[in-house]
Enzyme design. Structure first.
Site, PDB file in Angstrom:
ATOM      1  N   LYS A   1      52.943  -1.763   9.699  1.00  0.00           N
ATOM      2  CA  LYS A   1      52.955  -2.852  10.684  1.00  0.00           C
ATOM      3  C   LYS A   1      54.012  -3.884  10.309  1.00  0.00           C
ATOM      4  O   LYS A   1      54.391  -4.019   9.139  1.00  0.00           O
ATOM      5  CB  LYS A   1      51.585  -3.526  10.814  1.00  0.00           C
ATOM      6  CG  LYS A   1      51.029  -4.208   9.550  1.00  0.00           C
ATOM      7  CD  LYS A   1      51.500  -5.635   9.338  1.00  0.00           C
ATOM      8  CE  LYS A   1      51.028  -6.210   8.015  1.00  0.00           C
ATOM      9  NZ  LYS A   1      51.789  -7.328   7.499  1.00  0.00           N
TER      10      LYS A   1
ATOM     11  N   ASP B   1      44.116  -6.483   6.875  1.00  0.00           N
ATOM     12  CA  ASP B   1      44.983  -5.710   7.772  1.00  0.00           C
ATOM     13  C   ASP B   1      44.410  -4.338   8.128  1.00  0.00           C
ATOM     14  O   ASP B   1      44.979  -3.624   8.953  1.00  0.00           O
ATOM     15  CB  ASP B   1      46.357  -5.472   7.117  1.00  0.00           C
ATOM     16  CG  ASP B   1      47.151  -6.758   6.926  1.00  0.00           C
ATOM     17  OD1 ASP B   1      46.849  -7.761   7.594  1.00  0.00           O
ATOM     18  OD2 ASP B   1      48.086  -6.743   6.103  1.00  0.00           O
TER      19      ASP B   1
HETATM   20  O1  C5P Z   1      42.610  -9.201   2.813  1.00  0.00           O
HETATM   21  P1  C5P Z   1      43.480  -8.739   1.733  1.00  0.00           P
HETATM   22  O2  C5P Z   1      42.719  -8.166   0.574  1.00  0.00           O
HETATM   23  O3  C5P Z   1      44.568  -7.807   2.185  1.00  0.00           O
HETATM   24  O4  C5P Z   1      44.214 -10.021   1.193  1.00  0.00           O
HETATM   25  C1  C5P Z   1      44.950 -10.034  -0.011  1.00  0.00           C
HETATM   26  C2  C5P Z   1      45.187 -11.465  -0.434  1.00  0.00           C
HETATM   27  O5  C5P Z   1      46.060 -12.129   0.505  1.00  0.00           O
HETATM   28  C3  C5P Z   1      43.946 -12.325  -0.461  1.00  0.00           C
HETATM   29  O6  C5P Z   1      43.293 -12.231  -1.701  1.00  0.00           O
HETATM   30  C4  C5P Z   1      44.518 -13.723  -0.248  1.00  0.00           C
HETATM   31  O7  C5P Z   1      45.077 -14.221  -1.439  1.00  0.00           O
HETATM   32  C5  C5P Z   1      45.661 -13.469   0.702  1.00  0.00           C
HETATM   33  N1  C5P Z   1      45.286 -13.648   2.121  1.00  0.00           N
HETATM   34  C6  C5P Z   1      45.041 -14.923   2.578  1.00  0.00           C
HETATM   35  N2  C5P Z   1      44.678 -15.124   3.890  1.00  0.00           N
HETATM   36  C7  C5P Z   1      44.606 -14.077   4.737  1.00  0.00           C
HETATM   37  C8  C5P Z   1      44.869 -12.761   4.296  1.00  0.00           C
HETATM   38  C9  C5P Z   1      45.207 -12.590   2.968  1.00  0.00           C
HETATM   39  O8  C5P Z   1      45.134 -15.901   1.821  1.00  0.00           O
HETATM   40  N3  C5P Z   1      44.277 -14.300   6.010  1.00  0.00           N
END
Ligand code: C5P
Length: 305
Positions: A17, A142
């Site tokens: 993406k 995602d």
């Molecule tokens: O959701 P995911 O595990 O992919 O996110 C990885 C990191 O990216 C999270 O631990 C956070 O630090 C950051 N993140 C965030 N806000 C979001 C998505 C991700 O701060 N909406």
């Protein structure tokens, strides 16, 4: 009713993406940030093959630096779906990577989405689409979008999706970097920049949504916006020369993809994308280039036996 044919191995293709618009709100108490984002799935894929086995294992082709233990996002997806449905998580997971690793293109999330779709097929779970999306959201912000694909508006931490009306196909050139960027580090850098003073922020997604409705690549190129671009550039200043090269070579727009460091350039059409990719490659400003079109569907079974 005919008996369900038993499937022993299944291959699922899941897309990368780019975020056409990524507006990041303040850091929440849980560490995440509220987003308003427009996800767009592009035709750069990981293929994930799941085979019934005696134990859960992960093997990887086409990339280095992908964990093969239980921290691998595809393995976590297998475990999460097994727990949700009462199945045995004993599958051999093979990842054929076409999406850059730690590149801001949701490669790990694509693998997780593919593993969910694959195990769902292998085990014949009776989960609804909504239930599968719930499991996806527990794995990463995602992952639900990688299941759905196409173009979608994401809110919450990115996991709440609404499909976006659009027409036409867009042609992209991806400029890949040496080395990745850690998503939490890029978000932390954004927080740090904001503590130091006002920074430019992506406003609402209206212009991007209008460009998509009209199928107008020129408008879309001008409307691309990403709040994570400034922190990604602060962490990897050499990305500026990639953005400058794309602009000088006639891209309709260029943007850091998600938390980077991959840069996505929008081209007028497929021919323009090929010539832009060749010219960027000749400049030697990035590790390699890829050409892809979007939107493309989310994780789909491509082979089952
Ligand atoms: O959701 P995911 O595990 O992919 O996110 C990885 C990191 O990216 C999270 O631990 C956070 O630090 C950051 N993140 C965030 N806000 C979001 C998505 C991700 O701060 N909406």
């Amino acid at each position: 009713m005919p008996a369900r044919l038993s499937v022993d191995t299944v291959t699922v293709r899941a897309p990368a993406k780019v975020n056409l618009h990524l507006a990041v709100g303040p850091r929440r108490p849980d560490g995440y940030h509220d987003l308003t984002t427009v996800f767009h799935a592009i035709g750069l894929y990981d293929e994930v093959t799941l085979t019934r086995a005696d134990a859960l294992t992960v093997t990887v082709d086409g990339a280095s630096g992908v964990p093969t233990d239980s921290t691998n996002l595809a393995a976590r997806a297998v475990l999460a779906l097994a727990k949700r449905t009462g199945h045995d998580p004993t599958v051999a997971v093979h990842l054929a990577k076409g999406i850059p690793v730690a590149g801001g293109c949701a490669g790990g999330s694509a693998d997780a989405a593919a593993a969910l779709v694959g195990c769902d097929h292998l085990w014949g779970t009776d989960l609804s689409r909504e239930q599968l999306l719930e499991v996806a959201a527990t794995l990463g912000s995602d992952v639900p979008f990688c299941l759905v694909g196409g173009t979608a508006l994401g809110t919450g931490r990115g996991e709440q999706l609404t499909s976006v009306l659009g027409q036409g196909t867009f042609s992209w050139v991806l400029a890949l970097s040496d080395g990745g960027l850690s998503t939490p580090t890029v978000y932390a850098e954004l927080d740090r920049q904001r503590e130091q003073g006002p920074v430019t922020v992506a406003t609402d997604a209206g212009e991007v949504l209008a460009a998509l409705r009209a199928g107008d690549a020129v408008l879309l190129g001008r409307a691309l916006a990403n709040d994570l671009q400034a922190p990604a550039l602060a962490l990897k200043p050499e990305l500026q020369s990639v953005l400058d090269a794309g602009e000088a070579l006639g891209a309709l727009g260029g943007i850091v993809s998600g938390s980077g460091p991959t840069i996505a350039f929008l081209a007028r059409d497929a021919d323009h994308a090929s010539s832009l990719a060749a010219a960027l490659s000749a400049r030697g400003v990035c590790r390699s280039v890829r050409v892809a079109t979007g939107p493309t569907p989310g994780a789909r079974v491509v082979k089952a036996a």
